[in-house]
Design a protein around this motif. Structure first.
Motif, PDB file in Angstrom:
ATOM      1  N   LEU A   5       0.822  -1.204   0.000  1.00 25.77           N
ATOM      2  CA  LEU A   5       0.000   0.000   0.000  1.00 25.77           C
ATOM      3  C   LEU A   5       0.860   1.259   0.000  1.00 25.77           C
ATOM      4  CD1 LEU A   5      -2.812  -1.090   2.460  1.00 25.77           C
ATOM      5  CD2 LEU A   5      -3.020  -0.751  -0.015  1.00 25.77           C
ATOM      6  N   ILE A   6       1.955   1.234   0.735  1.00 28.01           N
ATOM      7  CA  ILE A   6       2.873   2.374   0.744  1.00 28.01           C
ATOM      8  C   ILE A   6       3.478   2.568  -0.648  1.00 28.01           C
ATOM      9  CG2 ILE A   6       5.069   3.223   1.665  1.00 28.01           C
ATOM     10  CD1 ILE A   6       4.226   1.776   4.338  1.00 28.01           C
ATOM     11  N   ALA A   7       3.859   1.466  -1.296  1.00 26.38           N
ATOM     12  CA  ALA A   7       4.440   1.538  -2.639  1.00 26.38           C
ATOM     13  C   ALA A   7       3.436   2.068  -3.665  1.00 26.38           C
ATOM     14  CB  ALA A   7       4.949   0.164  -3.060  1.00 26.38           C
ATOM     15  N   GLU A   9       1.272   4.455  -3.205  1.00 28.73           N
ATOM     16  CA  GLU A   9       0.809   5.794  -2.829  1.00 28.73           C
ATOM     17  C   GLU A   9       0.607   6.701  -4.046  1.00 28.73           C
ATOM     18  OE1 GLU A   9       1.987   9.530   0.086  1.00 28.73           O
ATOM     19  OE2 GLU A   9       3.211   7.726   0.121  1.00 28.73           O
ATOM     20  N   GLU A  10       1.597   6.847  -4.868  1.00 29.61           N
ATOM     21  CA  GLU A  10       1.494   7.754  -6.015  1.00 29.61           C
ATOM     22  C   GLU A  10       0.471   7.293  -7.058  1.00 29.61           C
ATOM     23  OE1 GLU A  10       2.620  10.821  -6.123  1.00 29.61           O
ATOM     24  OE2 GLU A  10       3.362  10.429  -4.110  1.00 29.61           O
ATOM     25  N   PRO A  11       0.465   6.006  -7.451  1.00 34.48           N
ATOM     26  CA  PRO A  11      -0.568   5.584  -8.407  1.00 34.48           C
ATOM     27  C   PRO A  11      -1.991   5.763  -7.864  1.00 34.48           C
ATOM     28  CG  PRO A  11       1.177   3.936  -8.312  1.00 34.48           C
ATOM     29  CD  PRO A  11       1.446   4.929  -7.222  1.00 34.48           C
ATOM     30  N   LEU A  12      -2.193   5.508  -6.573  1.00 32.89           N
ATOM     31  CA  LEU A  12      -3.518   5.706  -5.992  1.00 32.89           C
ATOM     32  C   LEU A  12      -3.892   7.187  -5.964  1.00 32.89           C
ATOM     33  CD1 LEU A  12      -3.438   3.132  -3.051  1.00 32.89           C
ATOM     34  CD2 LEU A  12      -4.787   2.994  -5.154  1.00 32.89           C
ATOM     35  N   ASP A  21      -9.903  14.513  -4.867  1.00 32.77           N
ATOM     36  CA  ASP A  21      -8.883  15.499  -4.510  1.00 32.77           C
ATOM     37  C   ASP A  21      -7.455  14.963  -4.571  1.00 32.77           C
ATOM     38  OD1 ASP A  21      -9.057  13.856  -2.321  1.00 32.77           O
ATOM     39  OD2 ASP A  21      -9.606  15.417  -0.905  1.00 32.77           O
ATOM     40  N   GLY A  22      -7.279  13.712  -4.953  1.00 31.64           N
ATOM     41  CA  GLY A  22      -5.953  13.167  -5.201  1.00 31.64           C
ATOM     42  C   GLY A  22      -5.126  12.823  -3.978  1.00 31.64           C
ATOM     43  N   ASP A  23      -5.791  12.507  -2.876  1.00 30.56           N
ATOM     44  CA  ASP A  23      -5.021  12.204  -1.666  1.00 30.56           C
ATOM     45  C   ASP A  23      -5.257  10.811  -1.108  1.00 30.56           C
ATOM     46  OD1 ASP A  23      -7.572  12.509  -0.641  1.00 30.56           O
ATOM     47  OD2 ASP A  23      -6.941  13.750   1.043  1.00 30.56           O
ATOM     48  N   THR A  24      -5.979   9.976  -1.811  1.00 32.30           N
ATOM     49  CA  THR A  24      -6.273   8.643  -1.299  1.00 32.30           C
ATOM     50  C   THR A  24      -5.008   7.833  -1.048  1.00 32.30           C
ATOM     51  OG1 THR A  24      -8.467   8.540  -2.269  1.00 32.30           O
ATOM     52  CG2 THR A  24      -7.410   6.441  -1.827  1.00 32.30           C
ATOM     53  N   GLY A  25      -4.075   7.863  -1.970  1.00 27.55           N
ATOM     54  CA  GLY A  25      -2.828   7.119  -1.788  1.00 27.55           C
ATOM     55  C   GLY A  25      -2.065   7.581  -0.565  1.00 27.55           C
ATOM     56  N   SER A  26      -2.007   8.884  -0.355  1.00 26.80           N
ATOM     57  CA  SER A  26      -1.308   9.427   0.813  1.00 26.80           C
ATOM     58  C   SER A  26      -2.012   9.024   2.100  1.00 26.80           C
ATOM     59  CB  SER A  26      -1.228  10.948   0.724  1.00 26.80           C
ATOM     60  OG  SER A  26      -0.485  11.329  -0.407  1.00 26.80           O
ATOM     61  N   THR A  27      -3.326   9.059   2.088  1.00 24.77           N
ATOM     62  CA  THR A  27      -4.094   8.689   3.270  1.00 24.77           C
ATOM     63  C   THR A  27      -3.901   7.216   3.609  1.00 24.77           C
ATOM     64  OG1 THR A  27      -5.734  10.379   2.744  1.00 24.77           O
ATOM     65  CG2 THR A  27      -6.422   8.633   4.253  1.00 24.77           C
ATOM     66  N   VAL A  28      -3.977   6.365   2.608  1.00 23.76           N
ATOM     67  CA  VAL A  28      -3.803   4.927   2.812  1.00 23.76           C
ATOM     68  C   VAL A  28      -2.368   4.625   3.254  1.00 23.76           C
ATOM     69  CG1 VAL A  28      -3.784   2.691   1.630  1.00 23.76           C
ATOM     70  CG2 VAL A  28      -5.677   4.270   1.272  1.00 23.76           C
ATOM     71  N   ALA A  29      -1.398   5.276   2.640  1.00 31.58           N
ATOM     72  CA  ALA A  29       0.000   5.062   3.020  1.00 31.58           C
ATOM     73  C   ALA A  29       0.252   5.497   4.467  1.00 31.58           C
ATOM     74  CB  ALA A  29       0.933   5.805   2.064  1.00 31.58           C
TER      75      ALA A  29
END
Length: 75
Positions: A5-7, A9-12, A21-29
């Motif tokens: 999930l951390i890996a 981050e950017e694709p998510l 708003d483009g922050d799902t990957g950051s939130t999950v990471a």
């Protein structure tokens, strides 16, 4: 799973940016990192207790609706 999930981050974030708003990957990471930071304190011998502890961790470390929903899911 946390490392994956951390890996992602950017694709998510990129996928989320198309519809949100483009922050799902950051939130999950952030949630995944929080779990990894507490991995030694998780009661891994007890699946139910582990899931509840993960739910608590995600509820306090992740923002937005994702954190709340994942917290509810795990608890």
């Amino acid at each position: 799973i946390c490392q994956r999930l951390i890996a992602l981050e950017e694709p998510l974030n990129a996928l989320d940016a198309k519809a949100g708003d483009g922050d799902t990957g950051s939130t999950v990471a952030t949630g995944a990192r929080s779990i990894l930071e507490r991995i030694d304190a998780l009661p891994l011998a007890d699946r139910a207790a582990t899931a509840a502890a993960i739910g608590d961790t995600l509820g306090t470390s992740m923002g937005g609706s994702s954190g709340v929903l994942l917290s509810i899911f795990f608890t």
